[in-house]
Design a protein around this motif. Structure first.
Motif, PDB file in Angstrom:
ATOM      1  N   GLY A 278     -13.164  -1.677  -2.674  1.00  0.00           N
ATOM      2  CA  GLY A 278     -14.410  -1.719  -3.432  1.00  0.00           C
ATOM      3  C   GLY A 278     -14.899  -0.346  -3.843  1.00  0.00           C
ATOM      4  N   GLY A 279     -13.995   0.620  -3.882  1.00  0.00           N
ATOM      5  CA  GLY A 279     -14.362   1.967  -4.320  1.00  0.00           C
ATOM      6  C   GLY A 279     -15.085   2.790  -3.272  1.00  0.00           C
ATOM      7  N   THR A 280     -14.907   2.460  -1.998  1.00  0.00           N
ATOM      8  CA  THR A 280     -15.632   3.189  -0.958  1.00  0.00           C
ATOM      9  C   THR A 280     -14.813   4.289  -0.291  1.00  0.00           C
ATOM     10  N   ILE A 281     -13.533   4.037  -0.086  1.00  0.00           N
ATOM     11  CA  ILE A 281     -12.686   4.971   0.642  1.00  0.00           C
ATOM     12  C   ILE A 281     -11.241   4.672   0.250  1.00  0.00           C
ATOM     13  N   THR A 282     -10.389   5.669   0.296  1.00  0.00           N
ATOM     14  CA  THR A 282      -9.038   5.478  -0.242  1.00  0.00           C
ATOM     15  C   THR A 282      -8.137   4.663   0.692  1.00  0.00           C
ATOM     16  N   LEU A 283      -7.386   3.725   0.085  1.00  0.00           N
ATOM     17  CA  LEU A 283      -6.437   2.885   0.815  1.00  0.00           C
ATOM     18  C   LEU A 283      -5.501   2.240  -0.201  1.00  0.00           C
ATOM     19  N   ALA A 284      -4.262   2.034   0.198  1.00  0.00           N
ATOM     20  CA  ALA A 284      -3.292   1.359  -0.656  1.00  0.00           C
ATOM     21  C   ALA A 284      -2.353   0.537   0.213  1.00  0.00           C
ATOM     22  N   ALA A 285      -1.606  -0.331  -0.434  1.00  0.00           N
ATOM     23  CA  ALA A 285      -0.661  -1.175   0.297  1.00  0.00           C
ATOM     24  C   ALA A 285       0.560  -1.457  -0.569  1.00  0.00           C
ATOM     25  N   THR A 286       1.706  -1.521   0.071  1.00  0.00           N
ATOM     26  CA  THR A 286       2.947  -1.940  -0.578  1.00  0.00           C
ATOM     27  C   THR A 286       3.441  -3.179   0.158  1.00  0.00           C
ATOM     28  N   LEU A 287       3.449  -4.305  -0.536  1.00  0.00           N
ATOM     29  CA  LEU A 287       3.892  -5.559   0.064  1.00  0.00           C
ATOM     30  C   LEU A 287       5.303  -5.876  -0.406  1.00  0.00           C
ATOM     31  N   THR A 288       6.125  -6.400   0.478  1.00  0.00           N
ATOM     32  CA  THR A 288       7.484  -6.726   0.098  1.00  0.00           C
ATOM     33  C   THR A 288       7.939  -8.018   0.762  1.00  0.00           C
ATOM     34  N   SER A 289       9.111  -8.470   0.347  1.00  0.00           N
ATOM     35  CA  SER A 289       9.656  -9.716   0.877  1.00  0.00           C
ATOM     36  C   SER A 289      10.291  -9.491   2.245  1.00  0.00           C
ATOM     37  N   ARG A 290      10.427 -10.559   2.985  1.00  0.00           N
ATOM     38  CA  ARG A 290      11.092 -10.490   4.293  1.00  0.00           C
ATOM     39  C   ARG A 290      12.548 -10.062   4.134  1.00  0.00           C
ATOM     40  N   ASN A 291      13.176 -10.487   3.055  1.00  0.00           N
ATOM     41  CA  ASN A 291      14.567 -10.124   2.823  1.00  0.00           C
ATOM     42  C   ASN A 291      14.741  -8.616   2.698  1.00  0.00           C
ATOM     43  N   ILE A 292      13.897  -7.984   1.884  1.00  0.00           N
ATOM     44  CA  ILE A 292      13.997  -6.527   1.712  1.00  0.00           C
ATOM     45  C   ILE A 292      13.664  -5.818   3.013  1.00  0.00           C
ATOM     46  N   ALA A 293      12.607  -6.266   3.694  1.00  0.00           N
ATOM     47  CA  ALA A 293      12.200  -5.632   4.950  1.00  0.00           C
ATOM     48  C   ALA A 293      13.287  -5.749   6.018  1.00  0.00           C
ATOM     49  N   ASN A 294      13.876  -6.933   6.137  1.00  0.00           N
ATOM     50  CA  ASN A 294      14.915  -7.141   7.149  1.00  0.00           C
ATOM     51  C   ASN A 294      16.194  -6.386   6.824  1.00  0.00           C
ATOM     52  N   THR A 295      16.530  -6.326   5.544  1.00  0.00           N
ATOM     53  CA  THR A 295      17.729  -5.585   5.142  1.00  0.00           C
ATOM     54  C   THR A 295      17.590  -4.112   5.495  1.00  0.00           C
ATOM     55  N   ILE A 296      16.426  -3.537   5.213  1.00  0.00           N
ATOM     56  CA  ILE A 296      16.167  -2.139   5.575  1.00  0.00           C
ATOM     57  C   ILE A 296      16.223  -1.969   7.094  1.00  0.00           C
ATOM     58  N   SER A 297      15.630  -2.910   7.803  1.00  0.00           N
ATOM     59  CA  SER A 297      15.530  -2.806   9.268  1.00  0.00           C
ATOM     60  C   SER A 297      16.863  -3.043   9.968  1.00  0.00           C
ATOM     61  N   TYR A 310      -2.642   9.026   7.785  1.00  0.00           N
ATOM     62  CA  TYR A 310      -3.810   8.136   7.761  1.00  0.00           C
ATOM     63  C   TYR A 310      -3.440   6.689   7.441  1.00  0.00           C
ATOM     64  N   MET A 311      -2.190   6.351   7.661  1.00  0.00           N
ATOM     65  CA  MET A 311      -1.745   4.975   7.450  1.00  0.00           C
ATOM     66  C   MET A 311      -2.547   4.003   8.328  1.00  0.00           C
ATOM     67  N   GLY A 312      -3.030   2.938   7.700  1.00  0.00           N
ATOM     68  CA  GLY A 312      -3.765   1.924   8.462  1.00  0.00           C
ATOM     69  C   GLY A 312      -5.102   2.421   8.981  1.00  0.00           C
ATOM     70  N   ASN A 313      -5.706   3.366   8.289  1.00  0.00           N
ATOM     71  CA  ASN A 313      -7.001   3.904   8.730  1.00  0.00           C
ATOM     72  C   ASN A 313      -8.011   2.782   8.993  1.00  0.00           C
ATOM     73  N   PRO A 314      -8.575   2.717  10.192  1.00  0.00           N
ATOM     74  CA  PRO A 314      -9.464   1.603  10.549  1.00  0.00           C
ATOM     75  C   PRO A 314     -10.681   1.462   9.643  1.00  0.00           C
ATOM     76  N   LEU A 315     -11.294   2.593   9.251  1.00  0.00           N
ATOM     77  CA  LEU A 315     -12.443   2.520   8.351  1.00  0.00           C
ATOM     78  C   LEU A 315     -12.056   1.880   7.024  1.00  0.00           C
ATOM     79  N   ALA A 316     -10.953   2.339   6.465  1.00  0.00           N
ATOM     80  CA  ALA A 316     -10.499   1.820   5.179  1.00  0.00           C
ATOM     81  C   ALA A 316     -10.106   0.350   5.283  1.00  0.00           C
TER      82      ALA A 316
END
Length: 428
Positions: A278-297, A310-316
């Motif tokens: 809502g324009g209060t503090i900086t935050l972003a997210a990258t969502l992906t499929s289980r296939n891509i995540a599992n292949t990488i993992s 600051y990944m996963g900053n609680p305030l944000a």
């Protein structure tokens, strides 16, 4: 804020896309509420930019402020490596609920550009995990995906603000941008350039990345949804992951919650940012499929090699969750519809002005493309003197107002734009 503060700012603080030798003037904002920015001289001006697409519910929103105050009493930040917390879990539950079922793995970061970097790294590591060295990204011309180096490399190399870095950037693949506008008939020739490139380079392409429907800094153009459908079909046929950059368009701006919903398509990776909090503090997210995540993992490395401090900053995360709760009331649909309706009524007629080349409207986005480039310093001063905050670039005067703007305030934004078109000194 006194004169010495302004002088200090002028001499020492580097502002976006500005010079330290002869910087553009800055206007001192001392507070903000609703759609108004209060200047140091006490004057209130209407914000037509939502602070670069982000402040969709207006400033000092009581629910967003309350969530920040509540969270800061508990913890403002904690490292995300080896630690989790309720705010991140609540937010990610919401994001998974809001997005297509296919997208169920989330990587949090601290800005839209970084979410693009994360997506590119995911693509490269995905193929490395499959034993293939694929490093080329395919996109379209007039694209813009951010100011960091990976993001710059998938932004238009010839027509973007990043042209001076071309010697340093990796060379990616750029198809012609579609010419069929959102509200016009689809021209099947629009996909030819893209199709030829993907066919020729199908074994080298790590992924395709697009701004769905709306091309931002690349010209504020709205292309036909059928282009996204055709791109999705080609990506599926060649098993190439598809990435959508919804940093600017996500959370209702185009009249759909996500712009890709105009085409009824689903990406393999989705990047979000800007208005997520809502324009209060900086935050972003990258969502992906289980296939891509599992292949990488499942690779030799067995993990994804990225970890912002600051990944996963609680305030944000806390305020992003509160922001989405506001959006879930679905008032944004009516708000955006009313903005679009008013823009069609009052902004669209400006297409008949002799200085105007085109007027484009989609959801809560209004664009006036002029035949001449604006004088940014003079037109900015003109807008402020007339009680509005609009930040044009090149030949484009555009507005992306907060969803909560009143019709009267929206009319004022449009009236001031119309007035500016009659001032010869404001154009180069």
């Amino acid at each position: 804020m006194n004169k010495s503060d302004i002088l200090f700012d002028y001499k020492h603080i580097w502002h976006p896309y500005s010079s330290m030798i002869n910087p553009l003037p800055c206007y001192s904002v001392i507070s903000a509420k609703g759609v108004y920015l209060k200047l140091k001289n006490g004057k209130n001006i209407i914000d037509g930019m939502s602070s670069w697409w982000s402040t969709i519910h207006g400033y000092n929103h009581p629910i967003l402020n309350k969530s920040l105050r509540k969270q800061i009493k508990k913890i403002s930040h904690v490292m995300f490596g080896g630690i989790t917390h309720p705010s991140a879990i609540l937010l990610c539950r919401k994001l998974i609920k809001l997005t297509p079922e296919k997208l169920d793995c989330i990587f949090l970061s601290d800005s839209g550009s970084i979410s693009i970097e994360v997506a590119i790294k995911m693509l490269i590591q995905y193929w490395e995990s499959l034993g293939q060295n694929r490093t080329k990204i395919l996109t379209i011309r007039n694209s813009y995906h951010g100011d960091t180096f990976g993001a710059m490399s998938v932004s238009d190399p010839d027509n973007s603000i990043h042209k001076i870095y071309n010697q340093f950037l990796p060379k990616n693949l750029f198809a012609n941008a579609p010419c069929s506008n959102f509200h016009e008939e689809w021209n099947s020739n629009d996909i030819i350039s893209f199709q030829k490139i993907i066919e020729k380079n199908k074994l080298n392409i790590a992924g395709v990345i697009l701004e769905p429907i709306v091309q931002g800094i690349g010209g504020m153009k709205f292309y036909h949804p059928m282009f996204l459908k055709k791109v999705e079909e080609l990506c599926k046929y060649y098993s190439i992951p598809l990435v959508f950059d919804e940093i600017a368009t996500g959370f209702g701006r185009t009249g759909k919650f996500f712009a890709f919903q105009h085409a009824n398509v689903v990406p393999d990776i989705l990047c979000l940012g800007k208005s997520m909090t809502g324009g209060t503090i900086t935050l972003a997210a990258t969502l992906t499929s289980r296939n891509i995540a599992n292949t990488i993992s499942n690779s030799n490395i067995r993990c994804f090699m990225h970890g912002p401090t600051y990944m996963g900053n609680p305030l944000a995360c806390s305020v992003a969750y509160a922001n989405i709760k506001i959006l879930e009331k679905n008032e944004w649909k009516t708000q955006v519809f009313n903005i679009e309706k008013e823009l069609c009524k009052s902004l669209l007629p400006l297409i008949n002005h002799p200085r105007v080349l085109d007027v484009r409207i989609l959801g809560a986005i209004g664009v006036v493309e002029c035949k001449q480039q604006v004088n940014l310093e003079l037109i900015q001063k003109f807008f402020v003197n007339n009680g509005v905050w609009i930040r044009p670039f090149k030949k484009l005067i555009y507005i992306v107002p907060p969803y909560v703007i009143s019709i009267n305030n929206l009319k004022k934004l449009v009236n001031v734009i119309a007035k500016s078109l009659n001032e010869n000194t404001l154009f180069i």
